[in-house]
Design a protein around this motif. Structure first.
Motif, PDB file in Angstrom:
ATOM      1  N   ALA A 176      -5.080   6.500  13.304  1.00 40.00           N
ATOM      2  CA  ALA A 176      -4.366   6.891  14.511  1.00 40.00           C
ATOM      3  C   ALA A 176      -2.895   6.488  14.395  1.00 40.00           C
ATOM      4  N   LEU A 177      -2.068   7.288  15.008  1.00 38.04           N
ATOM      5  CA  LEU A 177      -0.634   7.025  14.968  1.00 38.04           C
ATOM      6  C   LEU A 177      -0.081   7.158  16.362  1.00 38.04           C
ATOM      7  N   ARG A 178      -0.029   5.997  17.092  1.00 34.67           N
ATOM      8  CA  ARG A 178       0.407   6.059  18.475  1.00 34.67           C
ATOM      9  C   ARG A 178       1.737   5.355  18.672  1.00 34.67           C
ATOM     10  N   GLU A 179       2.026   4.373  17.850  1.00 34.12           N
ATOM     11  CA  GLU A 179       3.272   3.608  17.958  1.00 34.12           C
ATOM     12  C   GLU A 179       3.957   3.606  16.608  1.00 34.12           C
ATOM     13  N   PRO A 180       5.286   3.418  16.568  1.00 34.68           N
ATOM     14  CA  PRO A 180       5.995   3.359  15.291  1.00 34.68           C
ATOM     15  C   PRO A 180       5.433   2.309  14.352  1.00 34.68           C
ATOM     16  N   GLN A 181       4.932   1.175  14.885  1.00 34.41           N
ATOM     17  CA  GLN A 181       4.371   0.142  14.021  1.00 34.41           C
ATOM     18  C   GLN A 181       3.176   0.643  13.217  1.00 34.41           C
ATOM     19  N   ASP A 182       2.507   1.662  13.753  1.00 36.19           N
ATOM     20  CA  ASP A 182       1.329   2.203  13.067  1.00 36.19           C
ATOM     21  C   ASP A 182       1.684   2.805  11.710  1.00 36.19           C
ATOM     22  N   LEU A 183       2.964   3.073  11.529  1.00 36.67           N
ATOM     23  CA  LEU A 183       3.387   3.658  10.262  1.00 36.67           C
ATOM     24  C   LEU A 183       3.103   2.748   9.074  1.00 36.67           C
ATOM     25  N   ASN A 184       2.846   1.415   9.356  1.00 41.77           N
ATOM     26  CA  ASN A 184       2.510   0.485   8.281  1.00 41.77           C
ATOM     27  C   ASN A 184       1.237   0.877   7.573  1.00 41.77           C
ATOM     28  N   HIS A 185       0.399   1.673   8.301  1.00 39.96           N
ATOM     29  CA  HIS A 185      -0.877   2.085   7.730  1.00 39.96           C
ATOM     30  C   HIS A 185      -0.837   3.515   7.220  1.00 39.96           C
ATOM     31  N   HIS A 186       0.352   4.016   7.040  1.00 41.11           N
ATOM     32  CA  HIS A 186       0.495   5.401   6.613  1.00 41.11           C
ATOM     33  C   HIS A 186       1.391   5.494   5.394  1.00 41.11           C
ATOM     34  N   HIS A 187       1.247   6.635   4.733  1.00 44.82           N
ATOM     35  CA  HIS A 187       2.106   6.898   3.589  1.00 44.82           C
ATOM     36  C   HIS A 187       3.406   7.550   4.101  1.00 44.82           C
ATOM     37  N   CYS A 188       4.521   6.836   3.950  1.00 40.30           N
ATOM     38  CA  CYS A 188       5.798   7.348   4.474  1.00 40.30           C
ATOM     39  C   CYS A 188       6.591   8.037   3.370  1.00 40.30           C
ATOM     40  N   LEU A 189       6.950   9.270   3.669  1.00 40.96           N
ATOM     41  CA  LEU A 189       7.738  10.083   2.713  1.00 40.96           C
ATOM     42  C   LEU A 189       9.209   9.996   3.125  1.00 40.96           C
ATOM     43  N   GLN A 190      10.013   9.275   2.291  1.00 41.83           N
ATOM     44  CA  GLN A 190      11.384   8.977   2.707  1.00 41.83           C
ATOM     45  C   GLN A 190      12.418   9.926   2.086  1.00 41.83           C
ATOM     46  N   PHE A 191      13.336  10.328   2.953  1.00 41.97           N
ATOM     47  CA  PHE A 191      14.556  11.040   2.511  1.00 41.97           C
ATOM     48  C   PHE A 191      15.625   9.955   2.404  1.00 41.97           C
ATOM     49  N   SER A 192      16.049   9.643   1.192  1.00 44.35           N
ATOM     50  CA  SER A 192      16.801   8.426   0.938  1.00 44.35           C
ATOM     51  C   SER A 192      18.048   8.228   1.807  1.00 44.35           C
ATOM     52  N   PRO A 193      18.864   9.282   2.115  1.00 44.20           N
ATOM     53  CA  PRO A 193      20.003   9.003   2.993  1.00 44.20           C
ATOM     54  C   PRO A 193      19.625   8.581   4.398  1.00 44.20           C
ATOM     55  N   MET A 194      18.379   8.776   4.760  1.00 43.24           N
ATOM     56  CA  MET A 194      17.953   8.441   6.123  1.00 43.24           C
ATOM     57  C   MET A 194      17.220   7.102   6.199  1.00 43.24           C
ATOM     58  N   GLY A 195      17.524   6.242   5.269  1.00 44.91           N
ATOM     59  CA  GLY A 195      16.924   4.901   5.334  1.00 44.91           C
ATOM     60  C   GLY A 195      16.047   4.653   4.124  1.00 44.91           C
ATOM     61  N   ARG A 196      16.441   3.692   3.323  1.00 43.48           N
ATOM     62  CA  ARG A 196      15.680   3.357   2.124  1.00 43.48           C
ATOM     63  C   ARG A 196      14.731   2.176   2.398  1.00 43.48           C
ATOM     64  N   ASP A 197      15.027   1.395   3.435  1.00 45.95           N
ATOM     65  CA  ASP A 197      14.249   0.166   3.680  1.00 45.95           C
ATOM     66  C   ASP A 197      13.419   0.229   4.937  1.00 45.95           C
ATOM     67  N   ALA A 198      13.925   0.976   5.942  1.00 53.76           N
ATOM     68  CA  ALA A 198      13.234   0.988   7.227  1.00 53.76           C
ATOM     69  C   ALA A 198      13.616   2.234   7.992  1.00 53.76           C
ATOM     70  N   TRP A 199      12.768   2.615   8.930  1.00 48.20           N
ATOM     71  CA  TRP A 199      13.101   3.684   9.884  1.00 48.20           C
ATOM     72  C   TRP A 199      13.261   3.040  11.244  1.00 48.20           C
ATOM     73  N   THR A 200      14.277   3.497  11.975  1.00 47.00           N
ATOM     74  CA  THR A 200      14.485   2.963  13.321  1.00 47.00           C
ATOM     75  C   THR A 200      14.213   4.051  14.330  1.00 47.00           C
ATOM     76  N   PHE A 201      13.407   3.724  15.353  1.00 48.03           N
ATOM     77  CA  PHE A 201      13.079   4.700  16.393  1.00 48.03           C
ATOM     78  C   PHE A 201      13.595   4.197  17.739  1.00 48.03           C
ATOM     79  N   ARG A 202      13.895   5.142  18.615  1.00 47.71           N
ATOM     80  CA  ARG A 202      14.350   4.801  19.953  1.00 47.71           C
ATOM     81  C   ARG A 202      13.574   5.609  20.976  1.00 47.71           C
TER      82      ARG A 202
END
Lengths: 298, 298
Positions: A176-202
């Motif tokens: 399940a993916l209900r909160e941004p923290q849940d992304l720790n349990h998912h495979h994140c596909l990163q576009f490097s200019p948009m954050g190499r270390d973390a994603w920030t949500f608002r």
DNA sequence: AATTACTTTTCATTTAATTGAACAATCATG
DNA sequence: CATGATTGTTCAATTAAATGAAAAGTAATT
């Protein structure tokens, strides 16, 4: 060196008399007379032998006339070329944009421009680097983020929002993916200019930064999107390339109340004394075509 | 339409800056700036995109520059052609003279001109009719008799005297010839412009007119002279073609105290603002060559 | 970082060109 | 042959362009 004297002289020879030349040039005969006399004075030769009411070109005058008439012909062609360009948008339009703008958006824009103005050629330059428009002969640019060159004129297109997306197939078998923290349990596909270390949500005043493992990363937004489409994980993508109805637009937005970065998008072009017709029509078409892609209600 | 603006614009493009163009044109930068700005205003397009210290040719500017640079090239060629013509006598010299001037005299003159100035071409037009120098593009004329065109400049060459001549062979078997009346017993070879009915002779205040039979007459002085040389009779000829020492000059003057017509001879040319170099040198050579032919003591 | 050098533009003053009017000469017409 | 029309030139008054000086902005140098 006064080329206007030469122009008058050529006209006198072509017209056959000072008076006829004056009429064609819409100048007083005294002006025509004076200019030819001044030319002869400056050159130190008699170009026209005058008897009363009659003119005769001297040998020197004939030699000068032949060259000068050719020269004037080219000058008139120069002005005709400008007249043609002023009336109908034509020539090459050179546009630069960030690489991460969508193919569909840009190809749609170019198609619109060339459909409405077949005489226009368009060169689209996609690059990440900063482009000096004047130095590189670029007519206009689409820019995201804060502008830094105040000498350019900027027309706002809207806001580019980034958000999380994943395919249906992926979500069906993923946790399940209900909160941004849940992304720790998912495979994140990163576009490097948009954050190499973390994603920030608002969400409203709240802000959450989620550290990322950096397992999968690419600097091509198309590649990241394709990975998402093939069910490899969750990607942070700009909302404008994931709109419903697009070919291969079958991505589902996850965490819809949370959005990542939001950048203003502008159309910018150099201030100049006269607006070329090709630029004027491009600006109008670009705003009509692009604004819907960057509107908030998508 | 102001071609000087175009000339300045072309120079700015070639020089790469307003300041460099100003230096090369030896104009103040304000003049260069104003002229280019005025050109843009008149054409209604931006030709040069200026950032501080930098210039960039626009597409319209490039199109205009290409034509205008060609035009200016021709203009400069026109001026170069004039410069060349002013320094070295060159081109074609068109001279007219009466048909009855001697071949030797005229061919000597032409040879002198072309020996000293190989770049000059000479066209000699021998004619009896009146030639309008300006209308027919003739540089100068040798004229005998009273002048009638006061707008031309005339340089006197001398006097052309006509007198009676015959060959030694003819005189050896002909009756005595002591007075003009004795011509009644002689075969008179007439040059038709010099009297078809009679010859008039003068000696001091005395004048005798001798009626002629009109047996032998031609309008070519060369033919009349050849007939005299071959012993066919007495001919009235200008003294300048029967000078001793000339090839085929073996004619003897008869009735030496009597002379027929005496005409002034002039070199004439149109008044004009600037004397072409070719005409100036021709006039000098012609006077040096021709005056001895028309001097009184031959 | 401060200073110097260079570029382009702008403006008031200076300089030059344009032009209307008059004149002289020739051609066309009645 | 006289008159009117046309051409090209010249000059004083009018109009326009050129220019020196100053200002603003940027790049190069110390």
């Amino acid at each position: 060196m006064d080329f206007n004297e030469a122009a008058v002289f050529v006209k006198v020879v072509q017209a056959g008399s000072f008076s006829a030349a004056a009429r064609q040039l819409q100048l007083p005969t005294s002006t025509v007379s004076t200019r030819v006399a001044r030319l002869e004075q400056r050159l130190g030769v008699t170009l026209l032998q005058r008897t009363t009411r009659r003119l005769h070109l001297t040998e020197a005058g004939n030699a000068y006339f032949e060259h000068a008439a050719l020269g004037l012909g080219h000058m008139l062609e120069a002005e005709a070329a400008i007249d043609a360009a002023r009336q109908e948008p034509q020539g090459k339009l050179k546009i630069t944009a960030p690489a991460d703008l969508g193919d569909s958006m840009l190809s749609g824009l170019v198609q619109q421009v060339q459909t409405q103005y077949p005489a226009l050629e368009v060169e689209l330059v996609l690059t990440e680097r900063y482009v000096d428009l004047v130095a590189e002969g670029v007519d206009a640019a689409i820019r995201t983020g804060q502008l830094r060159d105040s000498s350019l004129i900027a027309r706002p297109l809207g806001i580019a929002c980034w958000a999380a997306f994943a395919s249906h197939d992926y979500l069906a078998q993923a946790p399940a993916l209900r909160e941004p923290q849940d992304l720790n349990h998912h495979h994140c596909l990163q576009f490097s200019p948009m954050g190499r270390d973390a994603w920030t949500f608002r969400r409203g005043p709240s802000s959450i930064t989620v550290p990322l493992k950096g397992n999968t990363m690419a600097n091509s937004i198309g590649i990241v999107r394709n990975m998402a489409l093939s069910g490899q994980g969750v990607a942070l993508l700009p909302t404008y390339i994931c709109k419903p109805g697009l070919v291969m637009g079958d991505l589902e937005r996850v965490l819809p109340e949370w959005q990542a970065q939001a950048d203003p998008v502008h159309l910018v072009y150099p201030r100049q004394r006269f607006m070329p017709p090709k630029l004027r029509v491009f600006l109008d078409i670009a705003q009509a075509e692009l604004r819907p892609w960057f509107s908030d209600n998508a």
